[in-house]
Design a protein around this motif. Structure first.
Motif, PDB file in Angstrom:
ATOM      1  N   ARG A  85       0.848  -1.225   0.027  1.00  0.00           N
ATOM      2  CA  ARG A  85      -0.128   0.242  -0.040  1.00  0.00           C
ATOM      3  C   ARG A  85       0.935   1.259   0.017  1.00  0.00           C
ATOM      4  NH1 ARG A  85      -4.725  -0.598  -2.032  1.00  0.00           N
ATOM      5  NH2 ARG A  85      -5.858  -2.550  -1.261  1.00  0.00           N
ATOM      6  N   LYS A  86       2.149   0.996   0.174  1.00  0.00           N
ATOM      7  CA  LYS A  86       2.882   2.409   0.220  1.00  0.00           C
ATOM      8  C   LYS A  86       3.147   3.114  -1.007  1.00  0.00           C
ATOM      9  CE  LYS A  86       7.748   3.826   1.623  1.00  0.00           C
ATOM     10  NZ  LYS A  86       8.873   3.329   2.223  1.00  0.00           N
ATOM     11  N   ILE A  87       3.321   1.869  -2.078  1.00  0.00           N
ATOM     12  CA  ILE A  87       3.433   2.424  -3.505  1.00  0.00           C
ATOM     13  C   ILE A  87       2.108   2.568  -4.315  1.00  0.00           C
ATOM     14  CG2 ILE A  87       5.835   1.836  -3.778  1.00  0.00           C
ATOM     15  CD1 ILE A  87       4.934  -0.527  -5.371  1.00  0.00           C
ATOM     16  N   PHE A  88       1.221   1.494  -3.840  1.00  0.00           N
ATOM     17  CA  PHE A  88      -0.266   1.687  -4.347  1.00  0.00           C
ATOM     18  C   PHE A  88      -1.430   2.058  -3.431  1.00  0.00           C
ATOM     19  CE2 PHE A  88       2.385  -1.316  -7.232  1.00  0.00           C
ATOM     20  CZ  PHE A  88       2.114  -0.739  -8.389  1.00  0.00           C
ATOM     21  N   PRO A  89      -1.265   3.088  -2.838  1.00  0.00           N
ATOM     22  CA  PRO A  89      -2.465   3.779  -2.006  1.00  0.00           C
ATOM     23  C   PRO A  89      -3.764   3.670  -2.350  1.00  0.00           C
ATOM     24  CG  PRO A  89      -1.239   5.590  -2.898  1.00  0.00           C
ATOM     25  CD  PRO A  89      -0.558   4.272  -3.469  1.00  0.00           C
ATOM     26  N   ARG A  90      -4.761   2.986  -1.449  1.00  0.00           N
ATOM     27  CA  ARG A  90      -6.062   2.888  -1.920  1.00  0.00           C
ATOM     28  C   ARG A  90      -6.686   4.066  -2.364  1.00  0.00           C
ATOM     29  NH1 ARG A  90      -8.093  -0.291   2.654  1.00  0.00           N
ATOM     30  NH2 ARG A  90      -6.972  -1.929   2.159  1.00  0.00           N
ATOM     31  N   GLY A  91      -7.301   4.008  -3.626  1.00  0.00           N
ATOM     32  CA  GLY A  91      -8.013   4.996  -4.224  1.00  0.00           C
ATOM     33  C   GLY A  91      -7.097   6.212  -5.129  1.00  0.00           C
ATOM     34  N   THR A  93      -4.034   4.530  -7.090  1.00  0.00           N
ATOM     35  CA  THR A  93      -3.056   3.439  -7.440  1.00  0.00           C
ATOM     36  C   THR A  93      -2.332   4.145  -8.601  1.00  0.00           C
ATOM     37  OG1 THR A  93      -4.963   2.634  -8.980  1.00  0.00           O
ATOM     38  CG2 THR A  93      -4.605   1.586  -7.035  1.00  0.00           C
ATOM     39  N   CYS A  94      -2.453   4.902  -9.387  1.00  0.00           N
ATOM     40  CA  CYS A  94      -1.783   5.793 -10.405  1.00  0.00           C
ATOM     41  C   CYS A  94      -0.760   6.285 -10.046  1.00  0.00           C
ATOM     42  CB  CYS A  94      -2.572   6.487 -11.411  1.00  0.00           C
ATOM     43  SG  CYS A  94      -3.748   5.303 -12.354  1.00  0.00           S
ATOM     44  N   HIS A  95      -0.631   7.011  -8.632  1.00  0.00           N
ATOM     45  CA  HIS A  95       0.348   7.598  -8.416  1.00  0.00           C
ATOM     46  C   HIS A  95       1.754   6.940  -8.242  1.00  0.00           C
ATOM     47  CE1 HIS A  95       1.479  11.231  -5.646  1.00  0.00           C
ATOM     48  NE2 HIS A  95       1.963  10.369  -4.743  1.00  0.00           N
ATOM     49  N   PHE A  96       1.867   5.857  -8.172  1.00  0.00           N
ATOM     50  CA  PHE A  96       3.015   5.332  -8.270  1.00  0.00           C
ATOM     51  C   PHE A  96       3.863   5.535  -9.586  1.00  0.00           C
ATOM     52  CE2 PHE A  96       5.492   1.613 -10.318  1.00  0.00           C
ATOM     53  CZ  PHE A  96       6.397   1.515  -9.510  1.00  0.00           C
ATOM     54  N   PHE A  97       2.967   5.460 -10.550  1.00  0.00           N
ATOM     55  CA  PHE A  97       3.427   5.370 -12.111  1.00  0.00           C
ATOM     56  C   PHE A  97       4.124   7.022 -12.256  1.00  0.00           C
ATOM     57  CE2 PHE A  97       0.483   1.920 -12.406  1.00  0.00           C
ATOM     58  CZ  PHE A  97       1.515   1.063 -12.538  1.00  0.00           C
ATOM     59  N   TYR A  98       3.135   7.980 -11.531  1.00  0.00           N
ATOM     60  CA  TYR A  98       3.572   9.335 -11.342  1.00  0.00           C
ATOM     61  C   TYR A  98       4.966   9.713 -10.824  1.00  0.00           C
ATOM     62  CZ  TYR A  98       3.309  14.385 -10.772  1.00  0.00           C
ATOM     63  OH  TYR A  98       3.545  15.754 -10.928  1.00  0.00           O
ATOM     64  N   MET A 299       0.546   6.424   2.831  1.00  0.00           N
ATOM     65  CA  MET A 299       0.099   7.229   1.793  1.00  0.00           C
ATOM     66  C   MET A 299       1.421   7.400   1.384  1.00  0.00           C
ATOM     67  SD  MET A 299      -2.963   7.162   0.972  1.00  0.00           S
ATOM     68  CE  MET A 299      -3.221   8.643  -0.022  1.00  0.00           C
ATOM     69  N   LEU A 300       1.548   7.735  -0.135  1.00  0.00           N
ATOM     70  CA  LEU A 300       2.674   8.409  -0.779  1.00  0.00           C
ATOM     71  C   LEU A 300       2.185   9.905  -1.022  1.00  0.00           C
ATOM     72  CD1 LEU A 300       4.185   5.985  -3.333  1.00  0.00           C
ATOM     73  CD2 LEU A 300       5.237   7.362  -1.552  1.00  0.00           C
ATOM     74  N   ASP A 301       2.717  10.771  -0.377  1.00  0.00           N
ATOM     75  CA  ASP A 301       2.380  12.225  -0.592  1.00  0.00           C
ATOM     76  C   ASP A 301       3.706  13.127  -1.228  1.00  0.00           C
ATOM     77  OD1 ASP A 301       0.689  12.487   2.479  1.00  0.00           O
ATOM     78  OD2 ASP A 301       0.061  11.917   0.388  1.00  0.00           O
ATOM     79  N   PHE A 302       3.690  12.675  -2.481  1.00  0.00           N
ATOM     80  CA  PHE A 302       4.962  13.279  -3.303  1.00  0.00           C
ATOM     81  C   PHE A 302       4.554  14.141  -4.596  1.00  0.00           C
ATOM     82  CE2 PHE A 302       9.009  13.324  -4.785  1.00  0.00           C
ATOM     83  CZ  PHE A 302       9.118  12.844  -5.946  1.00  0.00           C
ATOM     84  N   VAL A 303       5.350  14.714  -4.547  1.00  0.00           N
ATOM     85  CA  VAL A 303       5.966  15.295  -5.788  1.00  0.00           C
ATOM     86  C   VAL A 303       6.355  16.682  -5.938  1.00  0.00           C
ATOM     87  CG1 VAL A 303       6.068  15.584  -8.090  1.00  0.00           C
ATOM     88  CG2 VAL A 303       6.324  13.248  -7.205  1.00  0.00           C
ATOM     89  N   ASP A 304       7.415  17.176  -6.314  1.00  0.00           N
ATOM     90  CA  ASP A 304       7.756  18.537  -6.710  1.00  0.00           C
ATOM     91  C   ASP A 304       6.706  19.335  -7.231  1.00  0.00           C
ATOM     92  OD1 ASP A 304      11.018  17.279  -8.023  1.00  0.00           O
ATOM     93  OD2 ASP A 304      10.237  17.575  -5.921  1.00  0.00           O
TER      94      ASP A 304
END
Length: 309
Positions: A85-91, A93-98, A299-304
């Motif tokens: 779930r760290k790389i594919f958080p619920r709701g 799932t496309c965040h990992f690819f971003y 949750m992965l809260d990322f990016v510049d």
């Protein structure tokens, strides 16, 4: 002293540009050394495969090194096997690819530089394409040339063909011109894509230019001071443990973050204008640590420049 500080500040402000310039010079030097020392075109039917290996293998190695040296890669993948779930958080799932796409763009800088320099030099391409046995390609290259061109094109790169010198030299120049045109196409395409990507990211940003500049300065300062704090507390802890072991003394309490705090602080983060947190640690210390949960979802809260609603 003031002059030295001014020069140092200038280099610190321009370190990204200087880093890319240094990488470009290193790539040019490495390609030149590679061409002179390691590369020996076989001038046989193996030309095509041999040339392509020397053209693309170093680029692939540089790509892998780019992934390896990017700290965001390890932030993204560390612990993902235990907690998917760290790389594919619920709701989301496309965040990992971003996130992985951004890491890939940074890792592609060195391989693109290598390909550009190698194609502009033309040595690898000349060897590879002289061994291509495609009938249509041979017809195009050997147009208005003698019949020996079809039979001995693979020998042109080594100057071993029995064709007249003028014809052999013209073929070499043609192959080198093709290589250089491809090199410039790679450079121009990369520059345009970089410009478009930067413009799109800036146009979609809800953070002002000044605040974005402040965020970058904060992130850099936090990174520098974190390394110093790591050194300080690691030294304190090792000294305490060694003294207790050798002197048989009672343990002196040294405050350290809990396991859950380390987990939370290791997450990737993106800026949110509603909460004004400039890093994961900033968010953690102001909002407090999460409670430990067996099925806790990371949750992965990322990016510049990407904002969380």
């Amino acid at each position: 002293m003031e002059g030295f500080q001014t020069i140092l500040k200038f280099f610190m402000n321009k370190k990204t540009a200087l880093g890319y310039s240094f990488m470009a010079l290193l790539t040019m030097g490495g390609e030149r050394v590679f061409s002179l020392v390691a590369f020996r075109c076989p001038c046989s039917s193996e030309n095509f495969r041999y040339g392509l290996v020397f053209l693309f293998s170093p680029a692939l190695v540089l790509l892998v090194i780019g992934y390896f040296l990017n700290s965001k890669t390890w932030k993204l993948f560390t612990g993902c096997w235990v907690n998917p779930r760290k790389i594919f958080p619920r709701g989301n799932t496309c965040h990992f690819f971003y996130v992985f796409g951004q890491i890939t763009l940074n890792a592609l800088v060195a391989p693109v530089m290598w390909l550009s320099v190698a194609l502009l030099n033309g040595t690898f391409y000349e060897c590879a394409m002289s061994g291509l046995e495609n009938p249509d390609y041979l017809q195009a290259v050997c147009h208005r040339k003698s019949e020996k061109c079809f039979e001995e094109l693979h020998k042109v790169a080594c100057d071993k063909s029995s064709m007249p010198f003028s014809e052999s030299d013209e073929l070499k120049r043609t192959l080198q011109a093709q290589s250089q045109m491809l090199g410039w196409c790679v450079i121009v395409t990369t520059a345009l894509l970089s410009l478009l990507t930067t413009c799109c990211a800036s146009c979609q940003s809800k953070v002002s230019h000044l605040q974005l500049k402040f965020w970058r300065v904060y992130a850099e300062k936090e990174k520098e001071q974190m390394e110093e704090i790591f050194q300080l507390y690691a030294t304190k802890l090792s000294e305490r443990n060694l003294k207790c072991f050798f002197e048989n003394k009672a343990l002196e309490a040294i405050p350290l973050p809990a396991f859950q705090a380390w987990e939370d602080a290791s997450q990737l983060y993106s800026f949110s204008s509603s909460k004004q947190h400039y890093s994961t640690i900033h968010k953690l210390v102001e909002e407090g640590q999460k409670e430990t949960n067996e099925e806790r979802e990371t949750m992965l809260d990322f990016v510049d420049r990407k904002e969380i609603p």
